[in-house]
Design a protein around this motif. Structure first.
Motif, PDB file in Angstrom:
ATOM      1  N   ARG A  65       0.831  -1.204   0.000  1.00 62.96           N
ATOM      2  CA  ARG A  65       0.000   0.000   0.000  1.00 62.96           C
ATOM      3  C   ARG A  65       0.863   1.251   0.000  1.00 62.96           C
ATOM      4  O   ARG A  65       0.627   2.210  -0.739  1.00 62.96           O
ATOM      5  N   ILE A  66       1.909   1.267   0.823  1.00 61.68           N
ATOM      6  CA  ILE A  66       2.801   2.422   0.907  1.00 61.68           C
ATOM      7  C   ILE A  66       3.474   2.674  -0.445  1.00 61.68           C
ATOM      8  O   ILE A  66       3.512   3.810  -0.927  1.00 61.68           O
ATOM      9  N   LEU A  67       4.001   1.621  -1.067  1.00 64.07           N
ATOM     10  CA  LEU A  67       4.642   1.781  -2.380  1.00 64.07           C
ATOM     11  C   LEU A  67       3.651   2.300  -3.413  1.00 64.07           C
ATOM     12  O   LEU A  67       3.973   3.175  -4.223  1.00 64.07           O
ATOM     13  N   ARG A  68       2.444   1.756  -3.381  1.00 58.05           N
ATOM     14  CA  ARG A  68       1.414   2.201  -4.331  1.00 58.05           C
ATOM     15  C   ARG A  68       1.075   3.667  -4.118  1.00 58.05           C
ATOM     16  O   ARG A  68       1.025   4.457  -5.067  1.00 58.05           O
ATOM     17  N   GLU A  69       0.867   4.049  -2.859  1.00 54.61           N
ATOM     18  CA  GLU A  69       0.498   5.434  -2.558  1.00 54.61           C
ATOM     19  C   GLU A  69       1.635   6.411  -2.844  1.00 54.61           C
ATOM     20  O   GLU A  69       1.393   7.533  -3.275  1.00 54.61           O
ATOM     21  N   LEU A 110      -0.781   5.969  -7.049  1.00 51.08           N
ATOM     22  CA  LEU A 110      -1.625   5.054  -7.803  1.00 51.08           C
ATOM     23  C   LEU A 110      -2.802   4.613  -6.941  1.00 51.08           C
ATOM     24  O   LEU A 110      -2.628   4.337  -5.758  1.00 51.08           O
ATOM     25  N   SER A 111      -3.960   4.518  -7.555  1.00 49.93           N
ATOM     26  CA  SER A 111      -5.106   3.930  -6.871  1.00 49.93           C
ATOM     27  C   SER A 111      -5.005   2.409  -7.031  1.00 49.93           C
ATOM     28  O   SER A 111      -4.227   1.902  -7.843  1.00 49.93           O
ATOM     29  N   GLN A 112      -5.808   1.699  -6.281  1.00 46.40           N
ATOM     30  CA  GLN A 112      -5.836   0.248  -6.456  1.00 46.40           C
ATOM     31  C   GLN A 112      -6.285  -0.102  -7.871  1.00 46.40           C
ATOM     32  O   GLN A 112      -5.769  -1.045  -8.473  1.00 46.40           O
ATOM     33  N   ASN A 113      -7.230   0.651  -8.402  1.00 47.63           N
ATOM     34  CA  ASN A 113      -7.695   0.406  -9.769  1.00 47.63           C
ATOM     35  C   ASN A 113      -6.581   0.624 -10.790  1.00 47.63           C
ATOM     36  O   ASN A 113      -6.446  -0.140 -11.742  1.00 47.63           O
ATOM     37  N   GLN A 114      -5.784   1.662 -10.604  1.00 45.06           N
ATOM     38  CA  GLN A 114      -4.682   1.926 -11.526  1.00 45.06           C
ATOM     39  C   GLN A 114      -3.631   0.824 -11.452  1.00 45.06           C
ATOM     40  O   GLN A 114      -3.107   0.382 -12.472  1.00 45.06           O
ATOM     41  N   LEU A 115      -3.324   0.370 -10.221  1.00 45.75           N
ATOM     42  CA  LEU A 115      -2.365  -0.723 -10.062  1.00 45.75           C
ATOM     43  C   LEU A 115      -2.917  -1.996 -10.695  1.00 45.75           C
ATOM     44  O   LEU A 115      -2.168  -2.753 -11.309  1.00 45.75           O
ATOM     45  N   PRO A 152      -6.616  -8.324 -10.435  1.00 44.15           N
ATOM     46  CA  PRO A 152      -7.871  -7.651 -10.093  1.00 44.15           C
ATOM     47  C   PRO A 152      -7.751  -6.739  -8.868  1.00 44.15           C
ATOM     48  O   PRO A 152      -7.019  -7.046  -7.922  1.00 44.15           O
ATOM     49  N   GLN A 153      -8.466  -5.627  -8.896  1.00 44.91           N
ATOM     50  CA  GLN A 153      -8.461  -4.676  -7.786  1.00 44.91           C
ATOM     51  C   GLN A 153      -8.868  -5.359  -6.494  1.00 44.91           C
ATOM     52  O   GLN A 153      -8.319  -5.074  -5.439  1.00 44.91           O
ATOM     53  N   SER A 154      -9.826  -6.278  -6.550  1.00 48.15           N
ATOM     54  CA  SER A 154     -10.272  -6.976  -5.335  1.00 48.15           C
ATOM     55  C   SER A 154      -9.143  -7.797  -4.716  1.00 48.15           C
ATOM     56  O   SER A 154      -9.028  -7.890  -3.492  1.00 48.15           O
ATOM     57  N   THR A 155      -8.277  -8.356  -5.555  1.00 50.56           N
ATOM     58  CA  THR A 155      -7.124  -9.116  -5.054  1.00 50.56           C
ATOM     59  C   THR A 155      -6.104  -8.181  -4.429  1.00 50.56           C
ATOM     60  O   THR A 155      -5.542  -8.477  -3.371  1.00 50.56           O
ATOM     61  N   ILE A 156      -5.869  -7.039  -5.058  1.00 54.11           N
ATOM     62  CA  ILE A 156      -4.947  -6.046  -4.496  1.00 54.11           C
ATOM     63  C   ILE A 156      -5.448  -5.587  -3.135  1.00 54.11           C
ATOM     64  O   ILE A 156      -4.687  -5.510  -2.174  1.00 54.11           O
ATOM     65  N   SER A 157      -6.730  -5.312  -3.024  1.00 54.28           N
ATOM     66  CA  SER A 157      -7.319  -4.913  -1.745  1.00 54.28           C
ATOM     67  C   SER A 157      -7.142  -6.011  -0.700  1.00 54.28           C
ATOM     68  O   SER A 157      -6.776  -5.735   0.446  1.00 54.28           O
ATOM     69  N   ALA A 158      -7.382  -7.252  -1.091  1.00 54.63           N
ATOM     70  CA  ALA A 158      -7.253  -8.371  -0.155  1.00 54.63           C
ATOM     71  C   ALA A 158      -5.811  -8.539   0.326  1.00 54.63           C
ATOM     72  O   ALA A 158      -5.567  -8.823   1.502  1.00 54.63           O
ATOM     73  N   ILE A 159      -4.837  -8.330  -0.557  1.00 55.09           N
ATOM     74  CA  ILE A 159      -3.424  -8.412  -0.162  1.00 55.09           C
ATOM     75  C   ILE A 159      -3.093  -7.278   0.806  1.00 55.09           C
ATOM     76  O   ILE A 159      -2.478  -7.500   1.848  1.00 55.09           O
ATOM     77  N   GLY A 196      11.653  -8.484  -3.714  1.00 58.39           N
ATOM     78  CA  GLY A 196      12.039  -8.650  -2.317  1.00 58.39           C
ATOM     79  C   GLY A 196      11.523  -7.546  -1.421  1.00 58.39           C
ATOM     80  O   GLY A 196      11.282  -7.759  -0.233  1.00 58.39           O
ATOM     81  N   VAL A 197      11.341  -6.374  -1.986  1.00 59.09           N
ATOM     82  CA  VAL A 197      10.800  -5.249  -1.221  1.00 59.09           C
ATOM     83  C   VAL A 197       9.386  -5.582  -0.755  1.00 59.09           C
ATOM     84  O   VAL A 197       8.977  -5.226   0.340  1.00 59.09           O
ATOM     85  N   LEU A 198       8.642  -6.287  -1.603  1.00 59.67           N
ATOM     86  CA  LEU A 198       7.279  -6.666  -1.256  1.00 59.67           C
ATOM     87  C   LEU A 198       7.244  -7.907  -0.370  1.00 59.67           C
ATOM     88  O   LEU A 198       6.475  -7.979   0.582  1.00 59.67           O
ATOM     89  N   VAL A 199       8.075  -8.879  -0.681  1.00 64.17           N
ATOM     90  CA  VAL A 199       8.042 -10.158   0.032  1.00 64.17           C
ATOM     91  C   VAL A 199       8.656 -10.052   1.429  1.00 64.17           C
ATOM     92  O   VAL A 199       8.200 -10.701   2.359  1.00 64.17           O
ATOM     93  N   PHE A 200       9.692  -9.226   1.580  1.00 60.27           N
ATOM     94  CA  PHE A 200      10.382  -9.084   2.861  1.00 60.27           C
ATOM     95  C   PHE A 200      10.361  -7.632   3.317  1.00 60.27           C
ATOM     96  O   PHE A 200      11.410  -6.989   3.412  1.00 60.27           O
ATOM     97  N   PRO A 201       9.189  -7.084   3.602  1.00 62.24           N
ATOM     98  CA  PRO A 201       9.130  -5.666   3.996  1.00 62.24           C
ATOM     99  C   PRO A 201       9.837  -5.426   5.330  1.00 62.24           C
ATOM    100  O   PRO A 201       9.841  -6.270   6.212  1.00 62.24           O
ATOM    101  N   GLY A 202      10.455  -4.277   5.428  1.00 65.95           N
ATOM    102  CA  GLY A 202      11.096  -3.895   6.677  1.00 65.95           C
ATOM    103  C   GLY A 202      12.470  -4.476   6.896  1.00 65.95           C
ATOM    104  O   GLY A 202      13.084  -4.243   7.919  1.00 65.95           O
TER     105      GLY A 202
END
Length: 86
Positions: free
Chosen positions: A20-24, A28-33, A40-47, A71-77
């Protein structure tokens, strides 16, 4: 080859929060991503809300759309210090 170093966790953040942080940050909105990634946007929201797991293939796809390493997504922080090539 140099020795591998263990990644150190720097902050507590979930995979969904990281995405979410990377997207924002890219404004980008969830729809744009969803359009950029084909996921699908619903999958992005669920993640982002930790209702489903990211998974390796989705991580690769979303990383391309977000212009980051998977790796940025899989191992955040996590932080891995890089040695100089010189």
């Amino acid at each position: 080859m140099s020795e591998c170093r263990t990644a150190e966790r720097r902050v507590e953040i979930s995979v969904g929060e990281s995405m979410r942080i990377l997207r924002e940050l890219q404004e980008l909105s969830q729809n744009q991503l969803a359009e950029l990634s084909g996921i699908p946007q619903s999958t992005i929201s669920a993640i982002e809300n930790s209702r489903i797991e990211l998974g390796v293939e989705r991580a690769k796809t979303l990383a391309r759309a977000l212009r980051c390493h998977p790796g940025v997504l899989v191992f955040p922080g996590c932080n891995v210090e890089h040695e100089s090539a010189a």
